[in-house]
Design a protein around this motif. Structure first.
Motif, PDB file in Angstrom:
ATOM      1  N   GLN A  25       0.813  -1.216   0.000  1.00  0.00           N
ATOM      2  CA  GLN A  25       0.000   0.000   0.000  1.00  0.00           C
ATOM      3  C   GLN A  25       0.853   1.276   0.000  1.00  0.00           C
ATOM      4  O   GLN A  25       0.455   2.281  -0.574  1.00  0.00           O
ATOM      5  N   GLN A  26       2.011   1.225   0.646  1.00  0.00           N
ATOM      6  CA  GLN A  26       2.882   2.408   0.650  1.00  0.00           C
ATOM      7  C   GLN A  26       3.315   2.765  -0.775  1.00  0.00           C
ATOM      8  O   GLN A  26       3.399   3.943  -1.139  1.00  0.00           O
ATOM      9  N   THR A  27       3.590   1.746  -1.569  1.00  0.00           N
ATOM     10  CA  THR A  27       3.992   1.988  -2.961  1.00  0.00           C
ATOM     11  C   THR A  27       2.824   2.520  -3.776  1.00  0.00           C
ATOM     12  O   THR A  27       2.996   3.415  -4.614  1.00  0.00           O
ATOM     13  N   VAL A  28       1.628   2.004  -3.523  1.00  0.00           N
ATOM     14  CA  VAL A  28       0.445   2.506  -4.230  1.00  0.00           C
ATOM     15  C   VAL A  28       0.164   3.948  -3.834  1.00  0.00           C
ATOM     16  O   VAL A  28      -0.142   4.800  -4.685  1.00  0.00           O
ATOM     17  N   LYS A  29       0.297   4.233  -2.557  1.00  0.00           N
ATOM     18  CA  LYS A  29       0.014   5.578  -2.039  1.00  0.00           C
ATOM     19  C   LYS A  29       1.014   6.608  -2.561  1.00  0.00           C
ATOM     20  O   LYS A  29       0.749   7.812  -2.553  1.00  0.00           O
ATOM     21  N   ARG A  30       2.148   6.144  -3.021  1.00  0.00           N
ATOM     22  CA  ARG A  30       3.173   7.054  -3.517  1.00  0.00           C
ATOM     23  C   ARG A  30       2.657   7.911  -4.668  1.00  0.00           C
ATOM     24  O   ARG A  30       3.079   9.057  -4.844  1.00  0.00           O
ATOM     25  N   THR A  31       1.739   7.395  -5.466  1.00  0.00           N
ATOM     26  CA  THR A  31       1.167   8.165  -6.573  1.00  0.00           C
ATOM     27  C   THR A  31       0.395   9.371  -6.054  1.00  0.00           C
ATOM     28  O   THR A  31       0.577  10.496  -6.518  1.00  0.00           O
ATOM     29  N   GLU A  32      -0.485   9.139  -5.076  1.00  0.00           N
ATOM     30  CA  GLU A  32      -1.242  10.252  -4.499  1.00  0.00           C
ATOM     31  C   GLU A  32      -0.325  11.236  -3.780  1.00  0.00           C
ATOM     32  O   GLU A  32      -0.543  12.453  -3.825  1.00  0.00           O
ATOM     33  N   GLN A 234       8.029   1.826 -10.094  1.00  0.00           N
ATOM     34  CA  GLN A 234       9.323   2.503 -10.024  1.00  0.00           C
ATOM     35  C   GLN A 234       9.581   3.349 -11.270  1.00  0.00           C
ATOM     36  O   GLN A 234      10.141   4.445 -11.195  1.00  0.00           O
ATOM     37  N   GLU A 235       9.172   2.848 -12.422  1.00  0.00           N
ATOM     38  CA  GLU A 235       9.368   3.592 -13.658  1.00  0.00           C
ATOM     39  C   GLU A 235       8.552   4.882 -13.652  1.00  0.00           C
ATOM     40  O   GLU A 235       9.037   5.946 -14.084  1.00  0.00           O
ATOM     41  N   GLU A 236       7.307   4.780 -13.163  1.00  0.00           N
ATOM     42  CA  GLU A 236       6.499   5.995 -13.059  1.00  0.00           C
ATOM     43  C   GLU A 236       7.126   6.988 -12.089  1.00  0.00           C
ATOM     44  O   GLU A 236       7.154   8.191 -12.332  1.00  0.00           O
ATOM     45  N   GLU A 237       7.645   6.454 -10.993  1.00  0.00           N
ATOM     46  CA  GLU A 237       8.294   7.330 -10.009  1.00  0.00           C
ATOM     47  C   GLU A 237       9.579   7.932 -10.580  1.00  0.00           C
ATOM     48  O   GLU A 237       9.917   9.087 -10.299  1.00  0.00           O
ATOM     49  N   ILE A 241      10.442  11.841 -10.652  1.00  0.00           N
ATOM     50  CA  ILE A 241      11.666  12.417 -10.079  1.00  0.00           C
ATOM     51  C   ILE A 241      12.436  13.193 -11.132  1.00  0.00           C
ATOM     52  O   ILE A 241      12.945  14.303 -10.880  1.00  0.00           O
ATOM     53  N   SER A 242      12.530  12.636 -12.327  1.00  0.00           N
ATOM     54  CA  SER A 242      13.257  13.296 -13.411  1.00  0.00           C
ATOM     55  C   SER A 242      12.619  14.629 -13.773  1.00  0.00           C
ATOM     56  O   SER A 242      13.311  15.642 -13.955  1.00  0.00           O
ATOM     57  N   PHE A 243      11.287  14.633 -13.868  1.00  0.00           N
ATOM     58  CA  PHE A 243      10.609  15.887 -14.212  1.00  0.00           C
ATOM     59  C   PHE A 243      10.795  16.937 -13.116  1.00  0.00           C
ATOM     60  O   PHE A 243      11.117  18.096 -13.402  1.00  0.00           O
ATOM     61  N   LEU A 244      10.584  16.531 -11.871  1.00  0.00           N
ATOM     62  CA  LEU A 244      10.699  17.500 -10.779  1.00  0.00           C
ATOM     63  C   LEU A 244      12.138  17.994 -10.629  1.00  0.00           C
ATOM     64  O   LEU A 244      12.364  19.136 -10.214  1.00  0.00           O
ATOM     65  N   LYS A 245      13.091  17.160 -10.961  1.00  0.00           N
ATOM     66  CA  LYS A 245      14.486  17.621 -10.959  1.00  0.00           C
ATOM     67  C   LYS A 245      14.663  18.764 -11.952  1.00  0.00           C
ATOM     68  O   LYS A 245      15.266  19.803 -11.628  1.00  0.00           O
ATOM     69  N   GLN A 246      14.146  18.592 -13.162  1.00  0.00           N
ATOM     70  CA  GLN A 246      14.244  19.649 -14.168  1.00  0.00           C
ATOM     71  C   GLN A 246      13.463  20.897 -13.744  1.00  0.00           C
ATOM     72  O   GLN A 246      13.889  22.027 -13.995  1.00  0.00           O
ATOM     73  N   ALA A 247      12.324  20.672 -13.081  1.00  0.00           N
ATOM     74  CA  ALA A 247      11.541  21.817 -12.594  1.00  0.00           C
ATOM     75  C   ALA A 247      12.310  22.592 -11.544  1.00  0.00           C
ATOM     76  O   ALA A 247      12.344  23.830 -11.560  1.00  0.00           O
ATOM     77  N   PHE A 248      12.962  21.874 -10.629  1.00  0.00           N
ATOM     78  CA  PHE A 248      13.760  22.536  -9.594  1.00  0.00           C
ATOM     79  C   PHE A 248      14.956  23.269 -10.209  1.00  0.00           C
ATOM     80  O   PHE A 248      15.332  24.358  -9.762  1.00  0.00           O
ATOM     81  N   LEU A 249      15.567  22.667 -11.228  1.00  0.00           N
ATOM     82  CA  LEU A 249      16.694  23.329 -11.897  1.00  0.00           C
ATOM     83  C   LEU A 249      16.238  24.610 -12.587  1.00  0.00           C
ATOM     84  O   LEU A 249      16.960  25.615 -12.601  1.00  0.00           O
ATOM     85  N   SER A 250      15.041  24.579 -13.158  1.00  0.00           N
ATOM     86  CA  SER A 250      14.505  25.784 -13.792  1.00  0.00           C
ATOM     87  C   SER A 250      14.252  26.873 -12.756  1.00  0.00           C
ATOM     88  O   SER A 250      14.573  28.052 -12.978  1.00  0.00           O
ATOM     89  N   ILE A 251      13.691  26.493 -11.619  1.00  0.00           N
ATOM     90  CA  ILE A 251      13.464  27.458 -10.535  1.00  0.00           C
ATOM     91  C   ILE A 251      14.790  28.020 -10.051  1.00  0.00           C
ATOM     92  O   ILE A 251      14.928  29.223  -9.821  1.00  0.00           O
ATOM     93  N   HIS A 252      15.782  27.141  -9.912  1.00  0.00           N
ATOM     94  CA  HIS A 252      17.110  27.593  -9.481  1.00  0.00           C
ATOM     95  C   HIS A 252      17.704  28.584 -10.478  1.00  0.00           C
ATOM     96  O   HIS A 252      18.302  29.594 -10.087  1.00  0.00           O
ATOM     97  N   ARG A 253      17.519  28.289 -11.758  1.00  0.00           N
ATOM     98  CA  ARG A 253      18.062  29.180 -12.796  1.00  0.00           C
ATOM     99  C   ARG A 253      17.418  30.563 -12.709  1.00  0.00           C
ATOM    100  O   ARG A 253      18.087  31.587 -12.910  1.00  0.00           O
ATOM    101  N   HIS A 254      16.145  30.603 -12.400  1.00  0.00           N
ATOM    102  CA  HIS A 254      15.467  31.898 -12.285  1.00  0.00           C
ATOM    103  C   HIS A 254      15.868  32.642 -11.013  1.00  0.00           C
ATOM    104  O   HIS A 254      15.954  33.875 -11.011  1.00  0.00           O
ATOM    105  N   LEU A 255      16.116  31.899  -9.935  1.00  0.00           N
ATOM    106  CA  LEU A 255      16.432  32.546  -8.661  1.00  0.00           C
ATOM    107  C   LEU A 255      17.918  32.855  -8.499  1.00  0.00           C
ATOM    108  O   LEU A 255      18.280  33.732  -7.710  1.00  0.00           O
ATOM    109  N   ASP A 256      18.760  32.141  -9.230  1.00  0.00           N
ATOM    110  CA  ASP A 256      20.206  32.317  -9.074  1.00  0.00           C
ATOM    111  C   ASP A 256      20.671  33.589  -9.784  1.00  0.00           C
ATOM    112  O   ASP A 256      21.095  33.573 -10.937  1.00  0.00           O
ATOM    113  N   VAL A 257      20.592  34.706  -9.062  1.00  0.00           N
ATOM    114  CA  VAL A 257      20.977  35.991  -9.660  1.00  0.00           C
ATOM    115  C   VAL A 257      22.483  36.109  -9.817  1.00  0.00           C
ATOM    116  O   VAL A 257      22.969  36.988 -10.538  1.00  0.00           O
ATOM    117  N   THR A 258      23.241  35.224  -9.166  1.00  0.00           N
ATOM    118  CA  THR A 258      24.699  35.320  -9.263  1.00  0.00           C
ATOM    119  C   THR A 258      25.194  34.986 -10.666  1.00  0.00           C
ATOM    120  O   THR A 258      26.276  35.424 -11.063  1.00  0.00           O
TER     121      THR A 258
END
Length: 370
Positions: A25-32, A234-237, A241-258
């Motif tokens: 059930q923990q693995t199933v709940k991971r989707t929600e 696992q493949e869905e997860e 993870i891959s998508f959210l990694k790219q999303a976080f990198l995009s956010i970092h690129r926008h916030l990284d004023v340095t």
């Protein structure tokens, strides 16, 4: 990965294992959980976007407040330009942080929302299709295994019960042996009960071992089916993870004023302006503008000359009349005087406000041409 505390015994660890019934059930709940995580990420960085917008507004207000005060300050020259450059830099940073705000909301937030909508498919009565698919797959794979485990547990309980019964019979037998208070017939009966208990134990043991063999023989198939469903999860997860990694990198690129070229340009310009502050140039400007370097007419001896009364000649009068005529003629339209005038010389005309005829000047002009 969750870890077991030191107080958790082997039996508890086994009960928490993925392979035990219902523990998928923990693995199933991971989707929600992933769907909710997307909501939290969007909400988190929308709040950060508001921080960026407020900071941009504060920078703009600060610059607007101080600009007239700085312009009117007693500073001058390159020093004043340096101070003003801080304010102009703030205006540019205000625009930059406003763009960061827009990027976090319209670019990053919308991107996550779009992906979320495409990835998670809600059911009419709640839940997600992806969760239901994994639930169905795990349940089908585990149902035969759970049935065999239940049978095995029943056989084990029967065996342990028989063992306890035999153990108690042997204790009674040991107590009866050599006890003169117990009749021989009673002792023989106790021995027979012990023998029957032992036979029952062996019979139940055989049944238990047989069921265990069946479970052991089925285990590889069960593991294969469960791992197959788990690998799909696992493949869905992995995709999430891959998508959210790219999303976080995009956010970092926008916030990284340095690493923002615009920020570097602003700070470079500000630094260059500060480095261009020149004591010599500012002091020279002050000397020439407000000090000894200012030009002046030094007093000189001037001879006295008497004032001479100048009489206007005919030609001068004619020229004056022409000038007056030109000033009174607008596109050939007759005009009137705005005020009374009394001639001061013999060759000057007098007139009243609003009564000046144009031909008077024309006559003078015509007479001059003759």
């Amino acid at each position: 990965m969750s870890t077991l505390s030191a107080e958790t015994g082997p039996e508890d660890a086994n009960n928490q294992s993925f392979w035990m019934p219902g523990n998928y059930q923990q693995t199933v709940k991971r989707t929600e959980d992933a769907f909710q995580a997307c909501n939290d990420i969007v909400a988190c960085f929308q709040e950060r976007a508001r921080v960026e917008r407020q900071y941009a507004q504060q920078l703009s207000e600060w610059s607007t407040k101080w600009k007239p005060l700085v312009d009117a300050s007693p500073l001058y020259g390159s020093l004043l330009q340096a101070w003003q450059c801080f304010l102009s830099s703030a205006d540019r940073f205000s625009s930059l942080h406003s763009s960061i705000c827009r990027a976090l909301v319209s670019e990053d937030g919308d991107r996550i929302r779009t992906w979320q909508k495409e990835t998670f498919h809600k059911k009419i009565f709640g839940g997600f299709k992806e969760s239901q698919d994994f639930e169905t797959g795990f349940s089908r794979a585990q149902k035969p295994w759970a049935k065999r485990l239940k049978k095995l547990e029943k056989a084990k309980s029967a065996f342990h019960k028989a063992c306890r019964k035999e153990h108690m019979a042997r204790e009674r037998e040991a107590h009866a042996q050599g006890n003169p208070d117990i009749a021989i017939e009673k002792q023989r009966k106790i021995q027979e009960e012990t023998e029957l208990a032992h036979q029952e134990t062996e019979k139940v043991r055989a049944r238990y071992e047989k069921v265990l063999e069946e479970v052991t023989r089925y285990a590889p198939r069960y593991m294969e089916e469960m791992e197959s469903i788990f690998d799909q999860s696992q493949e869905e997860e992995r995709k999430r993870i891959s998508f959210l990694k790219q999303a976080f990198l995009s956010i970092h690129r926008h916030l990284d004023v340095t690493n923002n070229e615009s920020v570097k340009a602003v700070y470079n310009e500000l630094h260059n302006t500060l480095m261009s502050i020149s004591e010599q140039e500012d002091l020279r400007w002050w000397k020439n503008t407000h000090g000894p370097g200012m030009p002046t007419d030094w007093p000189q001896f001037q001879e006295w000359t008497p004032d001479k009364k100048h009489k206007k000649g005919k030609k001068e009068v004619e020229q004056k009349a022409v000038v007056m005529e030109r000033s009174l003629m607008i596109g050939g339209v007759r005009v009137r005087a705005l005020y009374d005038y009394v001639g001061q010389e013999t060759d000057e005309l007098s007139f009243k406000a609003g009564k000046l005829p144009l031909f008077m000047f024309v006559y003078s002009y015509t007479g001059a041409s003759q």
